[in-house]
Scaffold this active site. Structure first.
Site, mmCIF file in Angstrom:
data_model
loop_
_atom_site.group_PDB
_atom_site.id
_atom_site.type_symbol
_atom_site.label_atom_id
_atom_site.label_comp_id
_atom_site.label_asym_id
_atom_site.label_seq_id
_atom_site.Cartn_x
_atom_site.Cartn_y
_atom_site.Cartn_z
ATOM 1 N N GLU A 124 21.129 9.369 -21.912
ATOM 2 C CA GLU A 124 22.272 10.292 -21.989
ATOM 3 C C GLU A 124 22.750 10.446 -23.441
ATOM 4 O O GLU A 124 23.162 11.531 -23.860
ATOM 5 C CB GLU A 124 23.388 9.786 -21.085
ATOM 6 C CG GLU A 124 22.985 9.827 -19.615
ATOM 7 C CD GLU A 124 23.934 9.065 -18.705
ATOM 8 O OE1 GLU A 124 24.043 7.827 -18.854
ATOM 9 O OE2 GLU A 124 24.557 9.684 -17.842
ATOM 10 N N GLU A 174 19.991 4.484 -12.878
ATOM 11 C CA GLU A 174 21.254 4.066 -12.257
ATOM 12 C C GLU A 174 21.181 3.928 -10.739
ATOM 13 O O GLU A 174 21.830 3.062 -10.154
ATOM 14 C CB GLU A 174 22.375 5.055 -12.627
ATOM 15 C CG GLU A 174 22.840 4.977 -14.076
ATOM 16 C CD GLU A 174 22.073 5.892 -15.016
ATOM 17 O OE1 GLU A 174 20.973 6.358 -14.633
ATOM 18 O OE2 GLU A 174 22.548 6.123 -16.134
ATOM 19 N N GLY A 210 22.481 5.233 -19.929
ATOM 20 C CA GLY A 210 23.334 5.703 -21.023
ATOM 21 C C GLY A 210 22.549 5.982 -22.311
ATOM 22 O O GLY A 210 22.974 6.789 -23.140
ATOM 23 N N ALA A 247 23.968 1.462 -20.530
ATOM 24 C CA ALA A 247 25.233 0.752 -20.630
ATOM 25 C C ALA A 247 24.974 -0.716 -20.315
ATOM 26 O O ALA A 247 23.978 -1.056 -19.667
ATOM 27 C CB ALA A 247 26.228 1.346 -19.644
HETATM 28 N N1 CO8 Z 1 22.576 -4.132 -20.071
HETATM 29 C C1 CO8 Z 1 22.684 -5.413 -20.427
HETATM 30 N N2 CO8 Z 1 21.610 -6.155 -20.844
HETATM 31 C C2 CO8 Z 1 20.427 -5.569 -20.897
HETATM 32 C C3 CO8 Z 1 20.238 -4.230 -20.534
HETATM 33 C C4 CO8 Z 1 21.391 -3.492 -20.105
HETATM 34 N N3 CO8 Z 1 21.343 -2.189 -19.785
HETATM 35 N N4 CO8 Z 1 18.937 -3.928 -20.673
HETATM 36 C C5 CO8 Z 1 18.335 -5.032 -21.117
HETATM 37 N N5 CO8 Z 1 19.214 -6.043 -21.243
HETATM 38 C C6 CO8 Z 1 18.968 -7.408 -21.695
HETATM 39 C C7 CO8 Z 1 18.289 -8.239 -20.606
HETATM 40 O O1 CO8 Z 1 19.234 -8.723 -19.691
HETATM 41 C C8 CO8 Z 1 17.622 -9.316 -21.444
HETATM 42 O O2 CO8 Z 1 18.605 -10.253 -21.799
HETATM 43 P P1 CO8 Z 1 18.253 -11.848 -21.737
HETATM 44 O O3 CO8 Z 1 17.136 -12.022 -22.745
HETATM 45 O O4 CO8 Z 1 19.525 -12.512 -22.130
HETATM 46 O O5 CO8 Z 1 17.792 -12.122 -20.350
HETATM 47 C C9 CO8 Z 1 17.229 -8.592 -22.714
HETATM 48 O O6 CO8 Z 1 18.033 -7.394 -22.771
HETATM 49 C C10 CO8 Z 1 15.782 -8.182 -22.731
HETATM 50 O O7 CO8 Z 1 15.542 -7.438 -21.555
HETATM 51 P P2 CO8 Z 1 14.321 -7.782 -20.536
HETATM 52 O O8 CO8 Z 1 13.975 -9.230 -20.606
HETATM 53 O O9 CO8 Z 1 14.684 -7.232 -19.201
HETATM 54 O O10 CO8 Z 1 13.150 -6.943 -21.215
HETATM 55 P P3 CO8 Z 1 11.886 -6.291 -20.496
HETATM 56 O O11 CO8 Z 1 11.009 -5.797 -21.590
HETATM 57 O O12 CO8 Z 1 11.320 -7.202 -19.485
HETATM 58 O O13 CO8 Z 1 12.482 -5.029 -19.687
HETATM 59 C C11 CO8 Z 1 13.809 -3.019 -19.452
HETATM 60 C C12 CO8 Z 1 13.031 -3.953 -20.394
HETATM 61 C C13 CO8 Z 1 12.827 -2.332 -18.482
HETATM 62 C C14 CO8 Z 1 14.517 -1.987 -20.288
HETATM 63 C C15 CO8 Z 1 14.821 -3.846 -18.627
HETATM 64 O O14 CO8 Z 1 15.570 -4.658 -19.536
HETATM 65 C C16 CO8 Z 1 15.778 -3.016 -17.860
HETATM 66 O O15 CO8 Z 1 15.435 -2.495 -16.793
HETATM 67 N N6 CO8 Z 1 17.044 -2.890 -18.363
HETATM 68 C C17 CO8 Z 1 18.084 -2.161 -17.679
HETATM 69 C C18 CO8 Z 1 17.910 -0.683 -17.849
HETATM 70 C C19 CO8 Z 1 18.957 0.056 -17.040
HETATM 71 O O16 CO8 Z 1 19.046 -0.044 -15.834
HETATM 72 N N7 CO8 Z 1 19.777 0.870 -17.732
HETATM 73 C C20 CO8 Z 1 20.811 1.665 -17.122
HETATM 74 C C21 CO8 Z 1 22.104 0.916 -17.094
HETATM 75 S S1 CO8 Z 1 23.360 1.802 -16.199
HETATM 76 C C22 CO8 Z 1 23.889 2.989 -17.301
HETATM 77 O O17 CO8 Z 1 23.413 3.116 -18.379
HETATM 78 C C23 CO8 Z 1 24.978 3.846 -16.801
HETATM 79 C C24 CO8 Z 1 25.652 4.640 -17.911
HETATM 80 C C25 CO8 Z 1 26.957 5.138 -17.427
HETATM 81 C C26 CO8 Z 1 28.156 4.947 -18.305
HETATM 82 C C27 CO8 Z 1 27.909 4.843 -19.778
HETATM 83 C C28 CO8 Z 1 29.177 4.786 -20.601
HETATM 84 C C29 CO8 Z 1 28.870 4.502 -22.044
#
Ligand code: CO8
Length: 257
Positions: free
Chosen positions: A111, A131, A108, A63
């Site tokens: 999921e 999460e 998500g 998400a």
């Molecule tokens: N949300 C928003 N932006 C994101 C997300 C995310 N989940 N993941 C990546 N991005 C963005 C980054 O902020 C970045 O943006 P910017 O270039 O503007 O800074 C861009 O995507 C590229 O990401 P990274 O630079 O971080 O890329 P890396 O290769 O260094 O890292 C990762 C990749 C490991 C995937 C890292 O981006 C990461 O850890 N992302 C978050 C993953 C995460 O925690 N996901 C779980 C989120 S919580 C959730 O899903 C709960 C679901 C419950 C409800 C769902 C209802 C639909």
């Protein structure tokens, strides 16, 4: 548009396409995806669906954290409800859905893949429920579907640690059924989708219904349901055509009834 649907010869490929945010699901993307799922469910010409992510790195990285950050508890519930509606719509769809996991499937995203009937992965795929690292729980079915898919041991590890696992590890625990080189994943997923699309649509729907209920019903009720769906197949022409084609050593020509 952050969600594309391409239909070709009975198979639809749905792409979540926000590569700048690694295809993270914000409200708009969720709504578009839900609309796409519902539209495909009503389209009898589509007999199998492949779900994948746009860009090179990600299936769906969860998400959208930027959007979730400032939600109130009520708003978070509404966000989760929308996610659940989408997962339920995929599970309840008449066609099989195949997740072609071409990179990060986190939170998500994992999921969403779990809501699909079959999961295939590229060698670079990464799975996880991170999460806990954001001080929240999975909110899109992960605590329930992950346990039912890989069992409590691995589900506990993944949800409580928030660690990511590689595609080969996901294969070993049964989270995916096959791993392919990245450049072959979509081809293999589409090939499988075509294979499923050629089956009897009514039998496919009945199998999917019974398998889905296996996650929800007690064994006695589930076995009763199986007798119903099995015998129900004999009410339409496809069963006779399938068995006749087998006896005559020719491919079947189904009506989908
Ligand atoms: N949300 C928003 N932006 C994101 C997300 C995310 N989940 N993941 C990546 N991005 C963005 C980054 O902020 C970045 O943006 P910017 O270039 O503007 O800074 C861009 O995507 C590229 O990401 P990274 O630079 O971080 O890329 P890396 O290769 O260094 O890292 C990762 C990749 C490991 C995937 C890292 O981006 C990461 O850890 N992302 C978050 C993953 C995460 O925690 N996901 C779980 C989120 S919580 C959730 O899903 C709960 C679901 C419950 C409800 C769902 C209802 C639909």
């Amino acid at each position: 548009m952050a969600v594309h649907v391409n239909r070709d010869d009975g198979v639809a490929v749905v792409t979540v396409d926000r590569p700048d945010a690694l295809n993270a699901l914000n409200t708009e993307t969720n709504a578009l995806l839900l609309e796409a799922v519902r539209g495909l469910s009503e389209d009898a010409s589509v007999r199998a669906v492949v779900l994948t992510g746009g860009g090179e790195k990600s299936f769906v990285a969860g998400a959208d954290i930027a959007e979730m950050k400032d939600l109130s508890a009520d708003e978070a519930r509404a966000f989760s409800v929308l996610g659940h509606q989408m997962a339920d719509a995929i599970e309840g769809a008449p066609q099989p859905w195949i997740a072609a996991v071409n990179g990060f499937a986190l939170g998500g995203g994992c999921e969403l893949a779990l809501a699909c009937d079959i999961r295939l992965a590229a060698e670079n795929a990464k799975f996880g429920q991170p999460e806990i690292g954001l001080a929240i729980t999975p909110g899109f079915g992960g605590t329930q579907r992950l346990v039912r898919t890989v069992g409590p041991s691995w589900a506990n590890f993944l949800v409580l640690s928030g660690r990511h696992i590689r595609a080969d590890e996901a294969l070993a625990i049964g989270l995916v059924t096959a791993v392919y080189p990245k450049d072959r994943l979509l081809h293999e997923a589409t090939k499988l989708a075509r294979e499923l699309a050629a089956k009897s649509a009514i039998a496919m729907r009945a199998c999917k219904q019974a398998l889905r209920q296996a996650q929800r019903l007690d064994l006695t009720s589930g076995l009763r349901l199986e007798k119903d769906v099995f015998s129900g197949c004999f009410d339409g022409p496809d069963q006779l055509e399938g068995m006749t084609a087998f006896m005559e050593k020719r491919p079947p020509d189904y009506e989908g009834r």
